[in-house]
Design a protein around this motif. Structure first.
Motif, PDB file in Angstrom:
ATOM      1  N   MET A   1       0.807  -1.594  -0.274  1.00  0.00           N
ATOM      2  CA  MET A   1       0.078  -0.266  -0.401  1.00  0.00           C
ATOM      3  C   MET A   1       0.683   1.273  -0.328  1.00  0.00           C
ATOM      4  O   MET A   1       0.509   2.285  -1.081  1.00  0.00           O
ATOM      5  N   VAL A   2       1.689   1.210   0.657  1.00  0.00           N
ATOM      6  CA  VAL A   2       3.057   2.267   1.021  1.00  0.00           C
ATOM      7  C   VAL A   2       3.431   2.525  -1.026  1.00  0.00           C
ATOM      8  O   VAL A   2       3.153   3.480  -1.126  1.00  0.00           O
ATOM      9  N   ALA A   3       3.891   1.993  -1.208  1.00  0.00           N
ATOM     10  CA  ALA A   3       4.330   1.971  -2.329  1.00  0.00           C
ATOM     11  C   ALA A   3       3.298   2.397  -3.585  1.00  0.00           C
ATOM     12  O   ALA A   3       4.340   2.984  -4.465  1.00  0.00           O
ATOM     13  N   PHE A   4       2.257   1.843  -3.429  1.00  0.00           N
ATOM     14  CA  PHE A   4       1.211   2.392  -4.185  1.00  0.00           C
ATOM     15  C   PHE A   4       0.918   3.505  -4.393  1.00  0.00           C
ATOM     16  O   PHE A   4       0.877   4.397  -5.282  1.00  0.00           O
ATOM     17  N   LEU A   5       1.126   4.524  -3.176  1.00  0.00           N
ATOM     18  CA  LEU A   5       0.537   5.893  -2.740  1.00  0.00           C
ATOM     19  C   LEU A   5       2.204   6.328  -2.877  1.00  0.00           C
ATOM     20  O   LEU A   5       1.724   7.644  -3.009  1.00  0.00           O
ATOM     21  N   CYS A   6       2.740   6.273  -2.668  1.00  0.00           N
ATOM     22  CA  CYS A   6       4.271   6.720  -3.421  1.00  0.00           C
ATOM     23  C   CYS A   6       4.735   6.616  -4.197  1.00  0.00           C
ATOM     24  O   CYS A   6       4.872   7.663  -4.919  1.00  0.00           O
TER      25      CYS A   6
ATOM     26  N   GLY B   1       4.647  10.065  -6.468  1.00  0.00           N
ATOM     27  CA  GLY B   1       5.664  10.441  -7.314  1.00  0.00           C
ATOM     28  C   GLY B   1       7.042  10.597  -6.379  1.00  0.00           C
ATOM     29  O   GLY B   1       7.528  11.714  -7.008  1.00  0.00           O
ATOM     30  N   SER B   2       7.052  10.188  -4.998  1.00  0.00           N
ATOM     31  CA  SER B   2       7.735  10.659  -4.569  1.00  0.00           C
ATOM     32  C   SER B   2       9.198   8.901  -4.437  1.00  0.00           C
ATOM     33  O   SER B   2       9.159   8.338  -5.290  1.00  0.00           O
ATOM     34  N   TRP B   3      10.346   9.738  -4.203  1.00  0.00           N
ATOM     35  CA  TRP B   3      11.527   9.101  -4.282  1.00  0.00           C
ATOM     36  C   TRP B   3      11.435   7.591  -4.241  1.00  0.00           C
ATOM     37  O   TRP B   3      12.254   7.097  -3.851  1.00  0.00           O
ATOM     38  N   LEU B   4      10.430   7.771  -2.708  1.00  0.00           N
ATOM     39  CA  LEU B   4      10.468   6.265  -1.477  1.00  0.00           C
ATOM     40  C   LEU B   4       9.745   5.210  -2.632  1.00  0.00           C
ATOM     41  O   LEU B   4       9.953   3.879  -2.122  1.00  0.00           O
ATOM     42  N   ALA B   5       8.979   5.003  -3.672  1.00  0.00           N
ATOM     43  CA  ALA B   5       8.541   4.183  -4.424  1.00  0.00           C
ATOM     44  C   ALA B   5       9.385   3.439  -4.894  1.00  0.00           C
ATOM     45  O   ALA B   5       8.889   2.077  -4.818  1.00  0.00           O
TER      46      ALA B   5
END
Length: 179
Positions: free
Chosen positions: A87-92, A96-100
């Motif tokens: 879920m965090v990966a999807f939201l990142c 457009g976060s660098w954490l994606a």
């Protein structure tokens, strides 16, 4: 004294008995009135049928063995963390976060671990069943086949014993004199 309470008087230290029926606060009531009130309350309680708060029912399934339960809890926690990471990966990714990218990579790795842990529950259960035995109820077909095999073995043993008996006796007595 029924529902009477003992209280210490503030000034002289003398005990006084006071009875307060439910809903009343005020002047003390005589002992025999308090007893009569308590008796009627007890009688009212006796007349009502006893009803437990809940009724215990037997469990539908037996409790899992300890090693299986441990691996199931471990798998549940790992799967929960994996879902959270996904879920965090999807939201990142959406933000457009660098954490994606790191989150997507860790989610893929976690998915592999979660699959492994789910398989671990299955394997642990199978191993436990194999080591500690399972109460199995064979089908009627399996029972009938076993019965037939037992009968065939019994007949084979009887025939073998008869042959051994004939051999022991030398065979001459058992033969007919047709020759």
């Amino acid at each position: 004294m029924g529902t009477a309470e003992r209280q210490k008087a503030p000034q002289g230290g003398v005990d006084t008995a006071r009875s307060r029926p439910p809903g009343r606060s005020g002047a003390p009531v005589h002992d025999n009135q308090a007893r009569a009130g308590a008796r009627s309350a007890r009688d009212a309680v006796r007349e009502e049928p006893y009803r437990p708060l809940w009724v215990e029912e037997p469990a539908r399934r037996r409790r899992l063995p300890d090693p299986v339960r441990t691996s199931a809890v471990r798998a549940g926690l790992i799967i929960a963390v994996t879902l959270l990471q996904a879920m965090v990966a999807f939201l990142c990714t959406m933000a457009g976060s660098w954490l994606a990218l790191p989150m997507v990579i860790s989610s893929v790795a976690s998915t592999v671990v979660a699959t492994w842990s789910a398989l671990d529950v299955w394997v642990t259960r199978q191993v436990w069943n194999q080591r500690n035995g399972v109460v199995s109820t064979p089908s009627s077909t399996a029972r009938a086949l076993r019965r037939e095999r037992r009968k065939a073995r019994r007949q084979a043993r009887l025939a073998e014993r008869a042959q051994a008996r004939v051999r022991r006796q030398g065979g001459s007595k058992a033969r007919l004199s047709h020759s």
